[in-house]
Design a protein around this motif. Structure first.
Motif, PDB file in Angstrom:
ATOM      1  N   THR A   1      -6.771   1.044   8.672  1.00  0.00           N
ATOM      2  CA  THR A   1      -6.212   1.710   7.425  1.00  0.00           C
ATOM      3  C   THR A   1      -6.707   1.530   7.048  1.00  0.00           C
ATOM      4  O   THR A   1      -8.073   1.267   6.144  1.00  0.00           O
ATOM      5  CB  THR A   1      -4.684   0.947   7.241  1.00  0.00           C
ATOM      6  N   TYR A   2      -6.619   2.712   6.010  1.00  0.00           N
ATOM      7  CA  TYR A   2      -7.478   3.289   4.757  1.00  0.00           C
ATOM      8  C   TYR A   2      -6.199   3.508   3.146  1.00  0.00           C
ATOM      9  O   TYR A   2      -5.004   4.129   4.061  1.00  0.00           O
ATOM     10  CB  TYR A   2      -7.772   4.777   4.956  1.00  0.00           C
ATOM     11  N   TYR A   3      -6.702   3.421   1.728  1.00  0.00           N
ATOM     12  CA  TYR A   3      -5.889   3.980   1.533  1.00  0.00           C
ATOM     13  C   TYR A   3      -6.858   4.209  -0.227  1.00  0.00           C
ATOM     14  O   TYR A   3      -7.560   3.744  -0.531  1.00  0.00           O
ATOM     15  CB  TYR A   3      -5.496   2.784   0.542  1.00  0.00           C
ATOM     16  N   ALA A   4      -5.946   5.649  -0.718  1.00  0.00           N
ATOM     17  CA  ALA A   4      -6.549   5.585  -1.708  1.00  0.00           C
ATOM     18  C   ALA A   4      -6.139   4.378  -3.004  1.00  0.00           C
ATOM     19  O   ALA A   4      -5.479   3.395  -2.916  1.00  0.00           O
ATOM     20  CB  ALA A   4      -5.483   6.695  -2.926  1.00  0.00           C
ATOM     21  N   ASP A   5      -7.416   4.267  -4.129  1.00  0.00           N
ATOM     22  CA  ASP A   5      -7.723   2.535  -4.980  1.00  0.00           C
ATOM     23  C   ASP A   5      -6.153   2.662  -5.833  1.00  0.00           C
ATOM     24  O   ASP A   5      -5.778   2.251  -6.240  1.00  0.00           O
ATOM     25  CB  ASP A   5      -8.999   3.741  -5.884  1.00  0.00           C
ATOM     26  N   SER A   6      -5.528   4.190  -6.219  1.00  0.00           N
ATOM     27  CA  SER A   6      -4.044   4.404  -6.761  1.00  0.00           C
ATOM     28  C   SER A   6      -3.554   3.700  -6.299  1.00  0.00           C
ATOM     29  O   SER A   6      -2.182   2.718  -7.387  1.00  0.00           O
ATOM     30  CB  SER A   6      -3.522   5.502  -7.851  1.00  0.00           C
ATOM     31  N   VAL A   7      -3.059   2.930  -4.893  1.00  0.00           N
ATOM     32  CA  VAL A   7      -1.545   2.799  -4.037  1.00  0.00           C
ATOM     33  C   VAL A   7      -2.090   1.646  -3.057  1.00  0.00           C
ATOM     34  O   VAL A   7      -1.538   0.559  -3.244  1.00  0.00           O
ATOM     35  CB  VAL A   7      -0.967   3.713  -2.674  1.00  0.00           C
ATOM     36  N   LYS A   8      -4.181   0.960  -3.262  1.00  0.00           N
ATOM     37  CA  LYS A   8      -4.095   0.092  -2.671  1.00  0.00           C
ATOM     38  C   LYS A   8      -3.309  -0.950  -3.356  1.00  0.00           C
ATOM     39  O   LYS A   8      -3.241  -1.319  -4.379  1.00  0.00           O
ATOM     40  CB  LYS A   8      -5.380  -0.473  -3.506  1.00  0.00           C
TER      41      LYS A   8
END
Length: 127
Positions: free
Chosen positions: A58-65
């Motif tokens: 999985t990968y996430y934007a920093d703003s939603v991690k």
């Protein structure tokens, strides 16, 4: 023809939670990574999260991690976005999409990596 249909959006207070679903039709789902994007009013569409087709990476934007979790159920041909601790800045139309190349993720947050898109579901977070 692949169709993606998002659901689960709505109005929620800050700190609340929502679960978005993206139901896919077509035979490619199991071979494609899936992503979630969002577009807030007056802003460009941005990548939120992505999940691979094979190993579940999985990968996430920093703003939603730490707040959002992406998952997929290949048997149900559905990808989910679990959103917790929602903030007013999370207000946007959320879209799911399929990665263009089978079994491959290059730049997961780049729109050009994706070919099929859903129609979007509105998420509004009130303060």
């Amino acid at each position: 023809q692949v169709q993606l249909v998002e659901s689960g959006g709505g109005l929620v207070q800050a700190g609340g939670s929502l679960r978005l679903s993206c139901a896919a039709s077509g035979s490619i789902f199991g071979n494609r990574a899936m992503g979630w994007f969002r577009q807030a009013p007056g802003k460009e569409r941005e990548g939120v999260s992505c999940i691979s087709s094979s190993d579940g990476k999985t990968y996430y934007a920093d703003s939603v991690k730490g707040r959002f979790t992406i998952s997929r159920d290949n048997a149900k041909i559905t990808v989910y976005l679990h959103m917790n601790s929602l903030k007013p800045d999370d207000t946007a139309v959320y879209y799911c999409a399929t990665v263009r190349e089978s079994g491959k993720i290059n730049i997961w947050y780049a729109e050009y990596e994706y070919d099929y898109w859903g129609q979007g579901t509105q998420v509004t977070v009130s303060s």
